[in-house]
Design a protein around this motif. Structure first.
Motif, short mmCIF file in Angstrom:
data_model
loop_
_atom_site.label_atom_id
_atom_site.label_comp_id
_atom_site.label_asym_id
_atom_site.label_seq_id
_atom_site.Cartn_x
_atom_site.Cartn_y
_atom_site.Cartn_z
N THR A 186 -23.70 78.98 19.73
CA THR A 186 -24.43 77.91 19.32
C THR A 186 -24.26 77.61 17.77
N ASN A 187 -24.70 76.36 17.67
CA ASN A 187 -24.52 75.67 16.03
C ASN A 187 -25.63 76.16 15.36
N THR A 188 -26.12 75.39 14.25
CA THR A 188 -27.19 75.66 13.44
C THR A 188 -28.48 75.34 14.15
N LYS A 189 -28.19 74.28 15.06
CA LYS A 189 -29.34 73.67 15.64
C LYS A 189 -29.57 74.48 16.99
N LYS A 190 -29.19 75.82 17.42
CA LYS A 190 -28.99 76.46 18.51
C LYS A 190 -28.73 75.48 19.75
N GLU A 191 -27.65 74.82 19.45
CA GLU A 191 -27.15 74.04 20.54
C GLU A 191 -25.54 74.17 20.83
N ILE A 192 -25.19 74.30 22.18
CA ILE A 192 -23.71 74.31 22.59
C ILE A 192 -23.23 72.76 22.46
N THR A 193 -22.29 72.45 21.50
CA THR A 193 -21.59 71.26 21.57
C THR A 193 -20.85 71.00 22.72
N PRO A 194 -20.48 69.77 23.17
CA PRO A 194 -20.10 69.29 24.22
C PRO A 194 -18.52 69.92 24.28
N ARG A 195 -17.91 69.71 23.17
CA ARG A 195 -16.49 70.32 22.96
C ARG A 195 -16.26 71.73 23.38
N THR A 196 -17.36 72.61 22.93
CA THR A 196 -17.29 73.91 23.26
C THR A 196 -17.74 74.14 24.63
N ARG A 197 -18.49 73.74 25.02
CA ARG A 197 -18.99 73.73 26.59
C ARG A 197 -17.49 73.35 27.39
N ASP A 201 -18.46 73.61 13.28
CA ASP A 201 -17.30 72.86 13.58
C ASP A 201 -16.42 73.29 14.81
N ASP A 202 -17.04 73.68 15.74
CA ASP A 202 -16.51 74.14 17.32
C ASP A 202 -15.43 75.22 16.95
N GLY A 203 -15.83 76.33 16.16
CA GLY A 203 -14.74 77.21 16.02
C GLY A 203 -14.31 77.82 17.10
N VAL A 204 -15.36 78.15 18.17
CA VAL A 204 -14.81 78.73 19.41
C VAL A 204 -13.98 77.82 20.22
N TYR A 219 -8.53 87.20 13.33
CA TYR A 219 -8.29 85.71 13.04
C TYR A 219 -9.78 85.03 12.50
N VAL A 220 -9.90 84.29 11.58
CA VAL A 220 -10.98 83.70 11.30
C VAL A 220 -11.14 82.08 11.60
N CYS A 221 -11.67 81.81 12.47
CA CYS A 221 -11.74 80.43 12.87
C CYS A 221 -12.93 79.54 12.08
N GLU A 222 -13.01 78.21 12.59
CA GLU A 222 -13.93 77.43 11.91
C GLU A 222 -15.40 77.92 12.21
N SER A 223 -16.14 77.07 11.49
CA SER A 223 -17.67 77.59 11.80
C SER A 223 -18.17 77.27 12.99
N ASN A 224 -19.48 77.77 13.18
CA ASN A 224 -20.17 77.28 14.36
C ASN A 224 -20.74 75.92 14.47
N MET A 247 -16.31 84.14 12.87
CA MET A 247 -16.64 82.51 12.73
C MET A 247 -16.43 82.58 11.12
N ALA A 248 -16.16 81.42 10.74
CA ALA A 248 -16.25 80.94 9.16
C ALA A 248 -17.50 81.41 8.42
N ASN A 249 -18.44 81.15 9.27
CA ASN A 249 -19.78 81.44 8.86
C ASN A 249 -20.41 82.75 9.04
N GLY A 250 -19.58 83.71 9.29
CA GLY A 250 -19.71 85.08 9.58
C GLY A 250 -20.03 85.84 8.41
N GLU A 251 -20.34 87.04 8.39
CA GLU A 251 -20.64 87.94 7.37
C GLU A 251 -19.10 88.44 6.87
#
Length: 269
Positions: free
Chosen positions: A15-26, A256-259, A249-254, A236-240
Motif C-alpha cells: 500500500t502507498n502512504t494513503k494505505k491504498e493499493i494502486t490499480p497498477r500494483t493490483r 511509485d508502484d515499486g512492487v 534489489y531495491v525497487c521504487e517506493s510504495n 522498497m526505496a522508502n524502506g529502512e
C-alpha cells in the motif's frame, strides 16, 4: 529462475502512504496469479486487517495465503484453513506490564475482532485501530483482561521510547521471545522463532517449492528475515536503510508502484 511464490508486506510496501493499493500494483499481482504464481500477504497485522485486501486481490480464487502476526498465523485463503497458529506465552505478560509500568507506551493485543489496549492509550494505538478498521477495547487491568490465547503483543509509543524498550526487551527476552520494530512507533513482541522468514519455509514445503522460487517484498525491520531468506529479496526505496542493505534489489517506493514495476521487470511473462 521461474519464481512461483511472492510474499508481500502490506504497510509501506503493497500500500502507498494513503494505505491504498494502486490499480497498477493490483493488476500486476492479478497477472502474476493468472500466470500460476501464488501470493502471500505477509504482515504484522491481525487477519481482520488483511482479509479485505486478500479478497480484493482474489487470493481465495487463486489459492493464496494470509500470513498474519508476522507469521504467527497463516491462513489458506482458498479453503479458509488455519495452517499455522503460534500462541504467545502468557507467562511473560505480567513481567512485560511491570517493565512498562512507568512508561508512556501502550500495550496492545487482540481478540478475534478487536484490539485490546491498556489505559495508557496514545495516538499510535489509534493508528493501529485505523489500519485494522476495528474497535478498540480499553481495559484498566490488562493482565486480568487477557484470559484467552493471543498471537502477539504490540507496543505503541514515541519512537525514542520504543527504541529504548526495544533494547531493554531484546536483552531481557533473548532466546525466549522475538522482539523487533515494525514501524518507528511500533514494537512487536512475538513467540520465540516466529518471524516472516522463519515461517515461509513451512509454506514452501507445503507447496513443494524451493527458497530459490520465492520472491519477497518489504520495507521495515520485521521484513528483514524474509528478505534475507528469499531467493530474491526486494526492499522498497522508502524502506529502512538496514533493510535495503541486505536486499538483492531495491525497487521504487510504495508511492511509485515499486512492487508492480519489479513484477513487470523480473517476474511477469
Amino acid at each position: 529462475m521461474d519464481f512461483k511464490l511472492i510474499a508481500v508486506d502490506i504497510d509501506g510496501t503493497l500500500t502507498n502512504t494513503k494505505k491504498e493499493i494502486t490499480p497498477r500494483t493490483r493488476y500486476a499481482l492479478l497477472q502474476a496469479q493468472q500466470q500460476g504464481k501464488k501470493i502471500v500477504l505477509a504482515s504484522g497485522r491481525h487477519p481482520i486487517g488483511i482479509t479485505p485486501i486478500a479478497r480484493d486481490l482474489m487470493l481465495d480464487r487463486y489459492g493464496g495465503f494470509i500470513m498474519a502476526f508476522n507469521g504467527g498465523k497463516i491462513i489458506n485463503c482458498e479453503t479458509g484453513e488455519t495452517v499455522v497458529s503460534k500462541m504467545f506465552p502468557l507467562e511473560y505478560l505480567s513481567d512485560i506490564v511491570g517493565v512498562l509500568k512507568d512508561s508512556n507506551i501502550t500495550i496492545n493485543t487482540y481478540n478475534d475482532k478487536s484490539i485490546i489496549s491498556d489505559n495508557k492509550v496514545n495516538d499510535y494505538s489509534y493508528i493501529e485501530r485505523d489500519i485494522l478498521k476495528t474497535d478498540m477495547i480499553v481495559v484498566d487491568d490488562f493482565i486480568s483482561a487477557i484470559r484467552f490465547n493471543i498471537n502477539k503483543i504490540l507496543l505503541a509509543g514515541e519512537p525514542d521510547e520504543i527504541d529504548k524498550f526495544n533494547e531493554i526487551f531484546s536483552k531481557r527476552y533473548d532466546g525466549l521471545l522475538d522482539v523487533y520494530k515494525s514501524a518507528p512507533y511500533f514494537l512487536e513482541i512475538m513467540p520465540f522463532g516466529i518471524t516472516k522468514g522463519s515461517m515461509l519455509p513451512l509454506l514452501l514445503q507445503r507447496l513443494g517449492l524451493k527458497r530459490e522460487e520465492l520472491v519477497t517484498f518489504g520495507d521495515n525491520y520485521n521484513d528483514m528475515t524474509m528478505i534475507g531468506y528469499a531467493g530474491f529479496g526486494v526492499a522498497m526505496a522508502n524502506g529502512e536503510k538496514d533493510v535495503k542493505k541486505i536486499a538483492d534489489y531495491v525497487c521504487e517506493s510504495n508511492d511509485d508502484d515499486g512492487v508492480a514495476r519489479t513484477l513487470e521487470k523480473f517476474i511477469l511473462k
